[in-house]
Design an enzyme around this catalytic site. Structure first.
Site, short mmCIF file in Angstrom:
data_model
loop_
_atom_site.label_atom_id
_atom_site.label_comp_id
_atom_site.label_asym_id
_atom_site.label_seq_id
_atom_site.Cartn_x
_atom_site.Cartn_y
_atom_site.Cartn_z
N HIS A 27 -27.27 -19.74 -82.77
CA HIS A 27 -26.84 -19.42 -80.88
C HIS A 27 -26.44 -20.74 -80.24
CE1 HIS A 27 -27.64 -15.17 -81.05
NE2 HIS A 27 -28.41 -15.52 -81.99
N CYS B 245 -24.47 -15.40 -84.69
CA CYS B 245 -25.68 -14.52 -85.71
C CYS B 245 -25.73 -13.49 -86.09
CB CYS B 245 -26.75 -14.28 -83.84
SG CYS B 245 -28.04 -14.48 -85.25
N GLU C 119 -24.77 -21.17 -78.06
CA GLU C 119 -24.17 -20.88 -76.19
C GLU C 119 -25.82 -21.63 -75.81
OE1 GLU C 119 -25.07 -18.75 -79.11
OE2 GLU C 119 -25.62 -17.11 -78.07
#
Ligand code: GLN
Length: 547
Positions: free
Chosen positions: A519, A380, A521
């Site tokens: 993102h 990001c 994650e």
């Protein structure tokens, strides 16, 4: 119809209520049941989206674009069930709905009150949208006794009554501290906490007692007696070497068995915990290790990078290595050369972030990784920094920057390689925003599709050219600079389906250099590590063999 399990906390916060809920979800799944987890947050913010990461930790984003509490991340990581807007609500959102209805005159002149209007709205939220699941786990944020939590406790008390014993259970998490001067564990805080809960009409069925050491049977009996709970339903919860041991440890302590027992379920199949055992085995006995530098801004508060830390661990699981993370405050590179801090790291990651402070340091970290062939992962904001670095140092665009840091148009950088997109499409819908839009809820947030360039590194990593990932940002890489940057070696390997929004950049002739606007994650799980994290850590392992 779903059975409901309410999870409340007492004594102090941060005892791991979210983790205990997630672990219970995983245990019920391991017995073949379907689950859904929800969190009720008593604070007055409408959502955690605008809360400072220093105070609140990470904002967890769902596919449907909800900005939620980080506990939903635990739920997803442990159960693999994608959470949604309908899984997290705050007092602020509940009141917002009620006040809007009041203004429209929908209460027909009646006095609007906490009971029944607020409690009804909470109950309606809990009872909507969980068709087909066997168990709905509902965690209440904060601790019993907090003023703002009262309507929530009252709502679940009422629900317990309405659903009856067969369909509801109450789990309460407390602390059993060890007092050094007395040389013993103390049960009084637990007694008081349960007393508080009972004073508002909730008798817990199960107590989870967090403690630094083994709680002797005698103490568990005492807690049971004073708290009106069966001794076998006083479940000890000790500190664990890895959070992924929680399902195994809680099962060992009888948690899931007792929960089923509360519902009168005696014939449930034993849980299949082999996959969790394998994860714990890998965490405890890795075959090697790598050192990853995470160059960020909120590094004092590790909770602000909760999912990132977990995803790095998952990347390690996929490669059978331990991932040691060195947290580096990016501002340090603004004084010293990046090399002082980044030598001997096997990978460098620049995570998401907001605002100008520390950005020049992040750009220095990208430069170091690019020039020294160290695996680099930009997420990001980290991707945006990588684009600025490439614009300035590869394409020679002096003064390249982001319009995020300009207070007015007059202050825009000479080359706005990162800028605000005023219009884009999601599915068939056109979405718009501008400089004036409110901060809350105006970001590109939630799941968006991306199309990957065939033959690119990322297409190979994903094993596909069509992906969907979760976003949360306001600014974008300016597509107007695509050709110039590509000519100088920064490939735009992922784009939005309409080709307007850059989603991924990579440097093909670098060992591993990937920046992503989303993102990843948020979707990584211990039982299913995200491919980008697995690949990044794989590259770090390669690099560690070179140094
Ligand atoms: N501040 C950047 C933006 O709004 C990046 C946000 C992030 O890293 N999540 O676009």
């Amino acid at each position: 119809m779903a059975r409901l399990i309410f999870i409340t906390g007492g004594v102090v916060s941060s005892l791991g209520k979210g983790l205990a809920s997630a672990a219970l979800g995983a245990l019920l799944q391991a017995r073949g049941y379907t689950v859904r987890l929800r969190k009720l947050d008593p604070y007055l913010n409408v959502d955690p989206g605008t809360m400072s990461p220093y105070q609140h930790g990470e904002v967890y984003v769902t596919d449907d674009g909800a900005e939620t509490d980080l506990d939903l991340g635990h739920y997803e990581r442990f159960t693999g069930v994608a959470s949604a807007q309908s899984d997290n609500v705050t007092a602020g959102r509940i009141y917002q709905g009620i006040i809007a209805k009041e203004r429209q005159g929908l209460y027909l002149g009646r006095t609007v009150q906490v009971i029944p209007h607020v409690t009804d709205a909470i109950k309606e939220f809990v009872m909507t949208g969980h068709e087909g699941v066997d168990f709905l786990l509902v965690e209440i944020g904060g601790t019993v006794g907090d003023i703002e939590g009262l309507p929530f406790f009252e709502a679940i008390r009422q629900l317990g009554n309405e659903l009856g014993r067969e369909r509801s259970a109450f789990v309460h998490l407390t602390l059993v501290p060890y007092i050094t001067s007395a040389g013993e564990l103390k049960t009084k805080p637990t007694q008081h906490s349960v007393k508080e809960l009972r004073s508002i009409g909730i008798q817990p069925d199960i107590l989870l007692c967090r403690s630094d050491m083994e709680i002797p049977l005698e103490d568990r009996r005492k807690i049971a007696l004073f708290c009106n709970v069966r001794p076998e339903r006083v479940i000890p919860g000790m500190n664990l070497g890895t959070i992924y041991d929680a399902p195994l440890a809680y099962h060992e302590a009888g948690f899931d068995t007792q929960v089923l027992d509360v519902f009168g379920i005696k014939d449930a199949p034993p849980p299949d915990l082999s996959r969790w055992r394998a994860v714990v085995e890998r965490v405890k006995k890795p075959e090697g290790e790598v050192r990853i530098a995470v160059v960020g801004k909120y590094i004092q508060v590790k909770d602000s990078y909760k999912s990132l830390i977990e995803a790095l661990t998952h990347g390690g699981l996929a490669n059978n290595v331990r991932v040691n993370v060195d947290w580096i405050e990016s501002e340090v590179f603004e004084k010293d050369a990046a090399a002082v801090y980044l030598e001997e790291r096997n990978g460098i990651l620049v995570p998401g972030g907001f605002g100008e402070r520390g950005t020049e340091g992040k750009i220095q970290a990208v430069k170091f990784a690019r020039e020294r062939n160290v695996p680099f992962f930009g997420i990001c904001f980290g991707m945006q920094m990588a684009v600025i670095e490439a614009a300035r140092n590869l394409a020679g665009l002096e003064g390249a920057g982001s319009t995020e840091f300009a207070k007015s148009r007059a202050e825009w950088p000479r080359h706005p390689v990162i800028s605000l997109m005023t219009e884009w499409t999601k599915g068939n819908e056109v979405q718009r925003r501008n400089d004036e839009t409110d901060l809350g809820g105006t970001m590109r947030v939630g799941a968006y599709d991306a199309v990957l360039a065939p033959g690119s590194r990322v297409a190979e990593i994903y094993g596909s050219t069509n992906i969907s990932e979760r976003h949360r940002h306001r600014y974008e890489v300016n597509i107007g600079y695509k050709r110039q940057l590509e000519e100088h070696g920064l490939m735009f390997s992922g784009l939005s389906p309409d080709g307007v929004l850059p989603e991924i950049v990579e440097i093909p002739d670098h060992p591993w250099f990937v920046g992503v606007q989303f993102h990843p994650e948020l979707k990584s799980k211990p039982l299913d590590p995200h491919p980008l994290f697995a690949s990044f850590i794989g590259a770090a392992v390669q690099q560690s063999r070179l140094v």
